[in-house]
Design a protein around this motif. Structure first.
Motif, PDB file in Angstrom:
ATOM      1  N   VAL A 183       3.683  -6.887  11.915  1.00  0.00           N
ATOM      2  CA  VAL A 183       4.745  -6.060  12.499  1.00  0.00           C
ATOM      3  C   VAL A 183       5.740  -6.999  13.177  1.00  0.00           C
ATOM      4  CG1 VAL A 183       5.295  -4.280  14.194  1.00  0.00           C
ATOM      5  CG2 VAL A 183       3.167  -4.138  12.884  1.00  0.00           C
ATOM      6  N   ILE A 184       6.983  -6.932  12.748  1.00  0.00           N
ATOM      7  CA  ILE A 184       8.019  -7.828  13.288  1.00  0.00           C
ATOM      8  C   ILE A 184       9.074  -6.984  13.994  1.00  0.00           C
ATOM      9  CG2 ILE A 184       9.739  -9.607  12.724  1.00  0.00           C
ATOM     10  CD1 ILE A 184       8.206  -9.925   9.992  1.00  0.00           C
ATOM     11  N   GLY A 185       9.525  -7.452  15.145  1.00  0.00           N
ATOM     12  CA  GLY A 185      10.703  -6.869  15.794  1.00  0.00           C
ATOM     13  C   GLY A 185      11.746  -7.974  15.838  1.00  0.00           C
ATOM     14  N   ASP A 207      19.791 -12.833  20.664  1.00  0.00           N
ATOM     15  CA  ASP A 207      19.131 -12.733  19.357  1.00  0.00           C
ATOM     16  C   ASP A 207      17.707 -13.280  19.432  1.00  0.00           C
ATOM     17  OD1 ASP A 207      21.677 -11.970  18.576  1.00  0.00           O
ATOM     18  OD2 ASP A 207      22.199 -13.964  17.801  1.00  0.00           O
ATOM     19  N   GLY A 208      16.864 -12.805  18.521  1.00  0.00           N
ATOM     20  CA  GLY A 208      15.505 -13.347  18.468  1.00  0.00           C
ATOM     21  C   GLY A 208      14.610 -12.516  17.570  1.00  0.00           C
ATOM     22  N   ALA A 209      13.384 -13.011  17.414  1.00  0.00           N
ATOM     23  CA  ALA A 209      12.390 -12.304  16.604  1.00  0.00           C
ATOM     24  C   ALA A 209      11.017 -12.505  17.224  1.00  0.00           C
ATOM     25  CB  ALA A 209      12.394 -12.837  15.172  1.00  0.00           C
ATOM     26  N   GLY A 210      10.217 -11.468  17.164  1.00  0.00           N
ATOM     27  CA  GLY A 210       8.827 -11.562  17.623  1.00  0.00           C
ATOM     28  C   GLY A 210       7.960 -10.813  16.632  1.00  0.00           C
ATOM     29  N   ALA A 211       6.687 -11.198  16.544  1.00  0.00           N
ATOM     30  CA  ALA A 211       5.811 -10.558  15.553  1.00  0.00           C
ATOM     31  C   ALA A 211       4.392 -10.467  16.081  1.00  0.00           C
ATOM     32  CB  ALA A 211       5.834 -11.364  14.253  1.00  0.00           C
ATOM     33  N   VAL A 212       3.661  -9.486  15.584  1.00  0.00           N
ATOM     34  CA  VAL A 212       2.210  -9.436  15.832  1.00  0.00           C
ATOM     35  C   VAL A 212       1.504  -9.214  14.500  1.00  0.00           C
ATOM     36  CG1 VAL A 212       2.371  -8.560  18.212  1.00  0.00           C
ATOM     37  CG2 VAL A 212       2.159  -6.933  16.313  1.00  0.00           C
ATOM     38  N   TYR A 248      16.149 -14.606  27.723  1.00  0.00           N
ATOM     39  CA  TYR A 248      16.568 -14.116  26.405  1.00  0.00           C
ATOM     40  C   TYR A 248      17.543 -12.949  26.427  1.00  0.00           C
ATOM     41  CZ  TYR A 248      12.479 -16.839  24.902  1.00  0.00           C
ATOM     42  OH  TYR A 248      11.585 -17.841  24.679  1.00  0.00           O
ATOM     43  N   GLY A 249      17.783 -12.324  27.600  1.00  0.00           N
ATOM     44  CA  GLY A 249      18.619 -11.128  27.641  1.00  0.00           C
ATOM     45  C   GLY A 249      17.955  -9.991  26.887  1.00  0.00           C
ATOM     46  N   ASN A 250      18.777  -9.074  26.392  1.00  0.00           N
ATOM     47  CA  ASN A 250      18.281  -7.921  25.638  1.00  0.00           C
ATOM     48  C   ASN A 250      18.307  -8.258  24.149  1.00  0.00           C
ATOM     49  OD1 ASN A 250      17.984  -5.513  24.250  1.00  0.00           O
ATOM     50  ND2 ASN A 250      19.287  -4.321  25.618  1.00  0.00           N
ATOM     51  N   THR A 251      17.132  -8.468  23.577  1.00  0.00           N
ATOM     52  CA  THR A 251      17.056  -8.838  22.151  1.00  0.00           C
ATOM     53  C   THR A 251      16.639  -7.638  21.292  1.00  0.00           C
ATOM     54  OG1 THR A 251      14.811  -9.655  22.499  1.00  0.00           O
ATOM     55  CG2 THR A 251      16.583 -11.293  22.555  1.00  0.00           C
ATOM     56  N   SER A 252      16.863  -6.429  21.815  1.00  0.00           N
ATOM     57  CA  SER A 252      16.631  -5.201  21.052  1.00  0.00           C
ATOM     58  C   SER A 252      15.187  -5.118  20.539  1.00  0.00           C
ATOM     59  CB  SER A 252      17.679  -5.126  19.939  1.00  0.00           C
ATOM     60  OG  SER A 252      17.647  -3.876  19.303  1.00  0.00           O
ATOM     61  N   ALA A 253      14.983  -4.925  19.245  1.00  0.00           N
ATOM     62  CA  ALA A 253      13.619  -4.735  18.727  1.00  0.00           C
ATOM     63  C   ALA A 253      12.718  -5.947  18.941  1.00  0.00           C
ATOM     64  CB  ALA A 253      13.672  -4.393  17.243  1.00  0.00           C
ATOM     65  N   ALA A 254      13.326  -7.100  19.203  1.00  0.00           N
ATOM     66  CA  ALA A 254      12.523  -8.322  19.379  1.00  0.00           C
ATOM     67  C   ALA A 254      11.958  -8.457  20.785  1.00  0.00           C
ATOM     68  CB  ALA A 254      13.384  -9.551  19.069  1.00  0.00           C
ATOM     69  N   SER A 255      12.507  -7.717  21.749  1.00  0.00           N
ATOM     70  CA  SER A 255      12.233  -8.085  23.142  1.00  0.00           C
ATOM     71  C   SER A 255      10.764  -7.927  23.529  1.00  0.00           C
ATOM     72  CB  SER A 255      13.152  -7.312  24.094  1.00  0.00           C
ATOM     73  OG  SER A 255      12.667  -6.016  24.346  1.00  0.00           O
ATOM     74  N   ILE A 256      10.090  -6.905  23.018  1.00  0.00           N
ATOM     75  CA  ILE A 256       8.685  -6.695  23.411  1.00  0.00           C
ATOM     76  C   ILE A 256       7.768  -7.772  22.801  1.00  0.00           C
ATOM     77  CG2 ILE A 256       6.731  -5.088  23.180  1.00  0.00           C
ATOM     78  CD1 ILE A 256       8.700  -2.813  23.786  1.00  0.00           C
ATOM     79  N   PRO A 257       7.816  -8.012  21.475  1.00  0.00           N
ATOM     80  CA  PRO A 257       6.940  -9.059  20.950  1.00  0.00           C
ATOM     81  C   PRO A 257       7.309 -10.472  21.416  1.00  0.00           C
ATOM     82  CG  PRO A 257       8.365  -8.196  19.217  1.00  0.00           C
ATOM     83  CD  PRO A 257       8.516  -7.287  20.395  1.00  0.00           C
ATOM     84  N   LEU A 258       8.596 -10.720  21.684  1.00  0.00           N
ATOM     85  CA  LEU A 258       9.009 -12.034  22.236  1.00  0.00           C
ATOM     86  C   LEU A 258       8.364 -12.257  23.603  1.00  0.00           C
ATOM     87  CD1 LEU A 258      12.899 -12.653  22.007  1.00  0.00           C
ATOM     88  CD2 LEU A 258      11.073 -14.277  21.522  1.00  0.00           C
ATOM     89  N   THR A 259       8.410 -11.216  24.423  1.00  0.00           N
ATOM     90  CA  THR A 259       7.874 -11.321  25.779  1.00  0.00           C
ATOM     91  C   THR A 259       6.351 -11.428  25.740  1.00  0.00           C
ATOM     92  OG1 THR A 259       9.745 -10.015  26.536  1.00  0.00           O
ATOM     93  CG2 THR A 259       7.889 -10.183  28.047  1.00  0.00           C
TER      94      THR A 259
END
Ligand code: UT7
Length: 334
Positions: A140-142, A163-168, A286-297
């Protein structure tokens, strides 16, 4: 189909951000703003901004690869990739490109759009595929590159987004389900509070038939309304999720909210009677990275050794749609 009527475990995370950093000082050279205003109103100090060589697909693939490495799973064993994004490289979807970049040759892949709620929507969606036994290993990627869609002359929005990306990596388990509660919500009556709208001009093709050709317009937001919505709906949905899980806020180890504003995170924590130490925040970086912010954090907190296997995480995403979604899960392999 593996026919494993199972629960879901969240066993790896990863992230990727662009190299270029845009600070509050930089922003004060672009619009009439200040470090003091931005930090005191939002908690933000910095954000990462994609260059022309950094695409959404590439960032997503790196985040996913890092998550797979942590989980100890080969890309060739991935069954499904869900890419939560509102800023796809391609309106047809970028998930298949990510699948190719990862080398996840047997995986099905699709995009899911629910703005800043996208990651939690995608996590809950992934769980449905795993619980039915249809898929076993799901990434799952945000990811978002909202910098593409910011009006850099509008100080009320341009200071917020990065901008950014996070995944689980989620995997089926015959043990207890570690996603212990979750729900998704939408309220289109407030759709005009936060938009990235398509605007077109009519072009006549033949008599009586016109086509609409255009492009998307920069982000517009009624910040006050979205703020009000977030501080009302997020605690309410988390309280429902805790009730569903049969736990109280004392059982929560970490509050992991969409990183839109530090003041929203503090207000939600206060309402849930959670101390500030339990709030995970990377908004300053990172500011507000939208869908990425939760997995990034999440990824930062796991790699810093804060979040440990078995910890209970209450996560909530909220944003355009309007949409919001909460999930309570136990982190890691334990
Ligand atoms: O990710 C999707 C979800 N998004 C959110 O949850 C965002 C929710 N909203 C917010 O976080 C806040 O509403 C903002 C951070 C966007 C704005 O904070 P605010 O405290 O609601 O400020 P405001 O919009 O009420 O503006 C207050 C003042 C205004 O000036 P006046 O009219 O009082 O003279 C604005 O013009 O601040 C001014 N202002 C700024 N001043 C310096 C707005 N933006 C800026 C700025 N720098 N960047």
């Amino acid at each position: 189909m593996n026919n494993l009527k199972t629960g879901i475990a969240v066993i790896g995370c990863g992230s990727a951000v662009p190299q270029n950093q845009l600070t509050n000082e930089h922003l004060s050279q672009i619009v009439e703003t200040s470090d003091d205003w931005i930090s005191s109103r939002t908690g933000m100090k910095n954000r990462c901004i994609s260059s022309e060589t950094e695409s959404l697909s590439q960032l997503s693939a790196v985040a996913a690869k890092n998550a797979l490495d942590m989980a100890g799973i080969a890309a060739s064993d991935v069954d499904l990739i869900i890419l939560a994004t509102s800023t796809s490289d391609d309106l047809f979807g970028s998930a298949s490109k990510v699948q190719h970049l990862l080398g996840a040759t047997k995986a099905a892949a699709f995009d899911l759009t629910a703005a800043c709620s996208g990651f939690v929507f995608a996590l809950i969606t992934a769980a449905q595929y795993i619980r039915t036994g249809m898929y076993y290993n799901v990434v799952v990627i945000g990811a978002d590159v909202l910098s593409r869609w910011v009006d850099w002359s509008d100080r009320s929005t341009c200071v917020l987004f990065g901008d950014g990306a996070g995944a689980v990596v989620c995997q089926g388990t015959t043990d207890r389900d570690r996603l212990i509660a979750g729900a998704m919500y939408s309220d289109g009556s407030q759709n005009n509070c936060l938009n990235l709208l398509y605007e077109s001009q009519s072009q006549s093709l033949v008599e009586d038939i016109t086509v609409q050709s255009g492009t998307y317009q920069p982000i517009t937001m009624n910040g006050k309304e979205v703020y009000r919505f977030a501080v009302a709906k997020v605690p309410e949905s988390l309280e429902k999720a805790m009730f569903q899980a049969g736990i109280t806020s004392e059982d929560i180890d970490w509050l992991l909210l969409h990183q839109a504003n530090q003041r929203i995170m503090d207000a939600v924590a206060k309402r849930l009677k959670l101390p500030a130490e339990k709030v995970l925040s990377k908004i300053a970086d990172y500011g507000n990275t939208s869908a990425a912010s939760i997995p990034l954090t999440l990824d930062a907190a796991v790699r810093e050794g804060k979040v440990k296997p078995g910890d209970t995480i209450a996560a909530s995403g909220f944003g355009a749609g309007l949409t919001w979604s909460s999930a309570i899960f136990k982190w890691g392999q334990f």
